[in-house]
Design a protein around this motif. Structure first.
Motif, PDB file in Angstrom:
ATOM      1  N   THR A 196       0.838  -1.199   0.000  1.00 27.74           N
ATOM      2  CA  THR A 196       0.000   0.000   0.000  1.00 27.74           C
ATOM      3  C   THR A 196       0.871   1.247   0.000  1.00 27.74           C
ATOM      4  O   THR A 196       2.000   1.226   0.503  1.00 27.74           O
ATOM      5  N   ASN A 198       2.061   4.893   1.146  1.00 24.60           N
ATOM      6  CA  ASN A 198       2.107   5.602   2.416  1.00 24.60           C
ATOM      7  C   ASN A 198       1.935   7.086   2.124  1.00 24.60           C
ATOM      8  O   ASN A 198       2.870   7.747   1.692  1.00 24.60           O
ATOM      9  N   ASP A 200      -1.191  10.395   1.041  1.00 25.43           N
ATOM     10  CA  ASP A 200      -2.415  10.635   0.272  1.00 25.43           C
ATOM     11  C   ASP A 200      -2.171  11.483  -0.966  1.00 25.43           C
ATOM     12  O   ASP A 200      -3.108  11.997  -1.555  1.00 25.43           O
ATOM     13  N   THR A 203      -2.202   8.105  -6.040  1.00 26.87           N
ATOM     14  CA  THR A 203      -3.168   7.015  -6.142  1.00 26.87           C
ATOM     15  C   THR A 203      -2.539   5.902  -6.964  1.00 26.87           C
ATOM     16  O   THR A 203      -1.692   6.151  -7.825  1.00 26.87           O
ATOM     17  N   LYS A 206      -5.613  -0.634  -8.922  1.00 27.29           N
ATOM     18  CA  LYS A 206      -5.781  -1.852  -8.134  1.00 27.29           C
ATOM     19  C   LYS A 206      -4.703  -2.877  -8.486  1.00 27.29           C
ATOM     20  O   LYS A 206      -4.412  -3.104  -9.665  1.00 27.29           O
ATOM     21  N   VAL A 244       6.290   2.767  -0.117  1.00 25.09           N
ATOM     22  CA  VAL A 244       5.311   1.684  -0.196  1.00 25.09           C
ATOM     23  C   VAL A 244       5.643   0.698   0.902  1.00 25.09           C
ATOM     24  O   VAL A 244       6.824   0.427   1.156  1.00 25.09           O
ATOM     25  N   THR A 246       4.425  -3.016   3.118  1.00 24.38           N
ATOM     26  CA  THR A 246       3.626  -4.250   3.068  1.00 24.38           C
ATOM     27  C   THR A 246       3.817  -5.026   4.367  1.00 24.38           C
ATOM     28  O   THR A 246       4.912  -5.032   4.933  1.00 24.38           O
ATOM     29  N   THR A 290       6.185  -4.765   9.331  1.00 27.50           N
ATOM     30  CA  THR A 290       5.837  -4.019   8.122  1.00 27.50           C
ATOM     31  C   THR A 290       7.132  -3.517   7.495  1.00 27.50           C
ATOM     32  O   THR A 290       7.935  -2.864   8.164  1.00 27.50           O
TER      33      THR A 290
END
Lengths: 624, 241
Positions: A196, A198, A200, A203, A206, A244, A246, A290
């Motif tokens: 994901t 980190n 905002d 974007t 998917k 990023v 995980t 993580t």
């Protein structure tokens, strides 16, 4: 420890004997690089083939500035007339991290070094920005994005890495990105979620649940690398940083590390550090961690405000457009489909167009859109808009040109593309839906592309018979088909009306009651009016004693009428017995007595309040 | 301000409010047909377009939508019946309530009901206030009540439409919301079904023949589009027949 050393020596001896038995065929090894010259952003293939005794000597090359990723590996063992031969081929993908001339030493015993020349990028980069490459080529290119920096986690079990084609982009521009998660074999128990972003400011499209899997050697240690191909876009301008992360579950060593002095060998030492081996002896535990990638810096530019086309919808990329119509010869009243195709690379989610509306001699319907991706990340493809149209007048009709605008990040300017007007010959005739067999043929020939390609089906023909003709579109429109009865905003209108009418009703009723009470009081207690006037005078003078004595007298008069007694004979005791000790009347009587004997000072507001209470009591007596 | 003046001012304000809201459905004429605006003729024409293109489900969907806005339009009913028959569906059944109560666009009837409410409320208040012409006021209250009844009846008659869906592809109906069980029957293409429940991608529906079963939700399109449901033509890829 001595026993272990003896066991190791014995295993090595057995392995040597077996290897010796296999060394009956002649040893040979070769190494080649394809191509020998590449640009930054591209990759080359290093193919190493070894046979016989050399087959077991292939080891990953170590060259500063180059990264080697195992792309393929094969081994063949043959036995012909009792003579065994072994051959092995390993293919590495060579990814340059800097420009220069590199000499790659022989990766197998006896193989000759090869030279790879890496030229600086000519600006094309690895991003697919033009041309029409097949899907396989695109996927290959996506996987050869320049390598990002690899930052292995503190315990050396895993890493997350980003591969990007560029670090300067515009707001809304999508760029291909590879997200790689490397997991040390045997050290990572499970991957607990997809990577994901980190922050905002970006974007990400998917991610697939099934990433590509490959093996990679980093610092001599093997990692299983999972790669997700996706597209990244920035949502705001500025100097931004992206990481990023995980979640993983790793196996951690709990027992003390074996003393390296006894087994001073890297491989055996690593063997003892392997949590799988340790787990066997109960010396490891699992822990959720993580892992994050190294921060990647971006320069995100705002889209220029100057020269922005009026119909700009936010599309950023490199596109081309074309249009056509399903049939250029139709009968008036028959439908045709106008198609606009927008193809290229970019953010197709922002590719929109209103198509046509308010065109003379044509009736227009709302368009539909369909996107066909040509890669696995939705960055390249074609979006087709289809709009049903019906000609309302015969003759040579023309459909106006369609336009589409976007921002081209490579040229850093807005582009407005226009199609050519389309000519359609519309002949007068009986529309298909009125039942003419001739007209039906015309209709089916001018249906939407799918129908015209598939031919007219009997079912479709049957449906067109007996249909009543189209209507001229007049009158108002509504934003929603949901009737107003079921929309909360409209339901509130009757509710508000009900509240307003109810309020007015009760207000009127209250006014009537007050009026009635006043009338009754005026009729039944003529002397009350003068007493109330006296109360007002006492209030104005601030005379509390006189105020309450007058109030008591007014209440005595009102009660005397109801109880049919002399007003002067009504005492506090009578009131407490008949009305209760806490009634307003009883309290007025008490206050009158207290004021008479002890004196009291009421503030002006209390005077008004007590007068209202007395009035209400007198009114109630009058009503009763 | 005396009481009568207050009541009259209140009534006038409410009438103005109703008129202001009515402007939204009176609208402007000849607006372009865009997905965010619906009109009965445009939906009817679109239904005709799909009928000619051999896409009966899309045709039925648009006719049904047109019928919401123009429930008494004979052309819509004729073409809808025709398309239903062409794919072998039973004849169009219209309930008594629909035939006798649904007389106009439901949004118009809604505002008629609001107006009736205002008239009834205002006349009752005036009577309460002791105004003259009491018989006239009683008549006004009766008329207002009739308008409200008409609107309420239309609301009841329209309510089933909220749960109506068109079958966009022939789909098996099962006894439970899973693909693992054998189908009970096949919901026919272009049929209008009544959705009674929804569960994890399946919908419990009752078809026009009274049969009930769970079908795949993706094979249904709501007659009344909802913001959270893909209902435009681009999302409904009905194959031409």
């Amino acid at each position: 420890m001595n026993t272990l050393r003896m066991t190791t020596v014995a295993v090595a001896a057995v392995a040597s004997l077996m290897a010796g038995a296999m060394q009956v065929a002649e040893a040979a090894s070769t190494q080649r690089i394809e191509p020998a010259q590449i640009e930054m952003g591209d990759s080359a293939r290093l193919i190493i083939a070894a046979s016989g005794s050399d087959a077991s000597t292939i080891s990953p090359p170590m060259v500063a500035g180059l990264e080697f990723v195992v792309a393929a590996q094969s081994q063949r063992i043959e036995s012909i007339n009792g003579v065994s031969s072994t051959s092995m081929t390993v293919t590495y993908q060579v990814i340059p991290q800097e420009a220069g001339v590199f000499t790659i030493p022989g990766a197998a015993r006896g193989s000759a070094p090869v030279v790879l020349t890496v030229n600086p990028s000519n600006g094309r980069g690895a991003t697919a920005t033009g041309g029409s490459l097949p899907l396989a080529a695109l996927q290959a290119r996506a996987s050869t994005l320049p390598a990002g920096s690899t930052r292995v986690s503190a315990n050396g079990t895993a890493f997350v890495r980003l591969r990007l084609s560029k670090h300067e982009l515009y707001v809304g521009e999508t760029i291909p990105v590879d997200i790689q998660v490397g997991m040390r074999d045997g050290f990572v128990a499970s991957l607990n979620g997809l990577p994901t972003l980190n922050g905002d400011a970006f974007t990400l499209n998917k991610l697939s649940s099934q990433p590509q899997r490959a093996e990679e050697i980093i610092d001599g240690r093997p990692y299983t690398v999972l790669t997700w191909h996706s597209a990244l876009a920035a949502v705001k301008p500025g100097q931004l940083s992206l990481t990023v992360e995980t979640p993983l579950t790793v196996r951690m060593r709990t027992a003390a590390r074996p003393d390296a002095g006894v087994l001073d060998d890297g491989d055996i030492d690593d063997l003892f550090n392997d949590p799988t081996i340790q787990s066997f002896f109960g010396a490891s535990t699992e822990k959720d961690i993580t892992v994050a990638s190294a921060p990647t810096a971006f320069t995100v530019l705002a889209l220029p405000a100057n020269d922005r086309p009026a119909d700009f919808s936010g599309a950023v990329g490199n596109f081309s457009i074309s249009s056509d119509v399903s049939d250029d010869k139709v009968v008036a009243g028959d439908p045709v489909t106008l198609r606009l195709r927008i193809s290229g690379t970019g953010n197709f989610d922002r590719v929109t167009t209103p198509m046509l509306h308010d065109v003379d001699h044509w009736k227009t319907y709302s368009p539909t859109a369909k996107f066909t991706a040509e890669d696995d990340i939705g960055h390249r493809g074609e979006k087709t808009f289809e709009q049903p149209l019906i000609a309302t007048q015969s003759g040579a009709q023309s459909l106006p040109a369609l336009s589409f605008s976007w921002f081209d990040p490579s040229s850093r300017r807005y582009v407005v593309a226009r199609t050519s007007p389309l000519n359609v010959a519309v002949t007068a005739g009986t529309p298909a839906f009125q039942g003419s067999s001739t007209a039906q043929g015309s209709s089916t020939a001018s249906l939407t592309p799918a129908s015209s390609q598939n031919g007219a089906s009997p079912a479709g023909d049957r449906e067109t018979r007996g249909l009543r003709p189209d209507e001229v579109i007049t009158g108002g429109t509504t934003a929603s088909l949901m009737p107003h009865y079921y929309q909360p905003a409209y339901v509130s209108v009757p509710s508000l009306l009900l509240a307003a009418f109810s309020g007015a009703w009760f207000w009127m009723r209250r006014r009537e009651q007050i009026t009635l009470a006043e009338t009754a009081r005026a009729n039944q207690f003529p002397q009350t009016e003068s007493l109330l006037a006296s109360m007002d005078e006492a209030r104005a003078a601030g005379d509390t004693t006189r105020f309450f004595q007058t109030a008591r007298l007014a209440l005595q008069v009102a009660l005397a009428s109801r109880w049919q007694v002399d007003p002067a004979s009504i005492s506090l005791a009578d009131v407490e017995v008949r009305l209760g000790a806490s009634s307003v009347t009883a309290r007025v009587f008490k206050l009158a007595d207290e004021a008479a004997y002890g004196g009291a000072n009421l503030p002006p507001a209390d005077f008004r309040w007590w007068k209202q209470l007395v009035l209400r009591e007198i009114g109630n007596e009058a009503m009763s | 301000m005396n009481m009568k003046t207050w009541v009259l001012a209140c009534g006038a304000a409410l009438l103005s409010l109703a008129a202001l809201g009515g402007a939204s459905w009176a609208g402007t004429v000849d607006r372009p047909v865009i997905p965010s605006a619906y009109s009965a003729p445009a939906l009817y024409d679109l239904g005709n377009f799909y009928a000619r293109a051999g896409r009966p489900a899309m045709a039925v969907l648009n006719y049904e939508r047109a019928r919401i806005l123009a429930p008494t339009d004979p052309d819509i009913e004729n073409n809808l019946s025709h398309v239903r028959e062409s794919v072998g569906l039973p004849a169009l059944h219209t309930s008594w309530l629909n035939r006798h109560i649904r007389l106009a666009n439901p949004n118009a009837l809604y505002w008629i009901g609001v107006l009736g409410f205002v008239i009834t409320g205002a006349t009752l208040l005036l009577r309460r206030a002791g105004a003259k012409f009491r018989a006239l006021l009683a008549g006004g209250a009766a008329v207002g009540g009739l308008m409200m009844a008409l609107s309420l009846g239309d609301a009841f008659a329209t309510a089933p439409t909220l749960h109506e869906y068109v079958v966009m592809a022939e789909t098996p109906a099962r006894t439970s919301p899973t693909s693992a069980v054998d189908p009970l029957f096949t919901a026919p293409l272009a049929d209008v079904v009544h959705m009674r429940d929804e569960h994890e991608g399946f919908a419990l529906v009752r078809d026009t023949q009274g049969r009930e079963g769970w079908v795949a939700r993706r094979d249904l399109a709501p007659v009344i589009p909802r913001p959270d449901s893909p209902t435009d033509a681009s999302a409904l890829q009905e194959a031409p027949r």
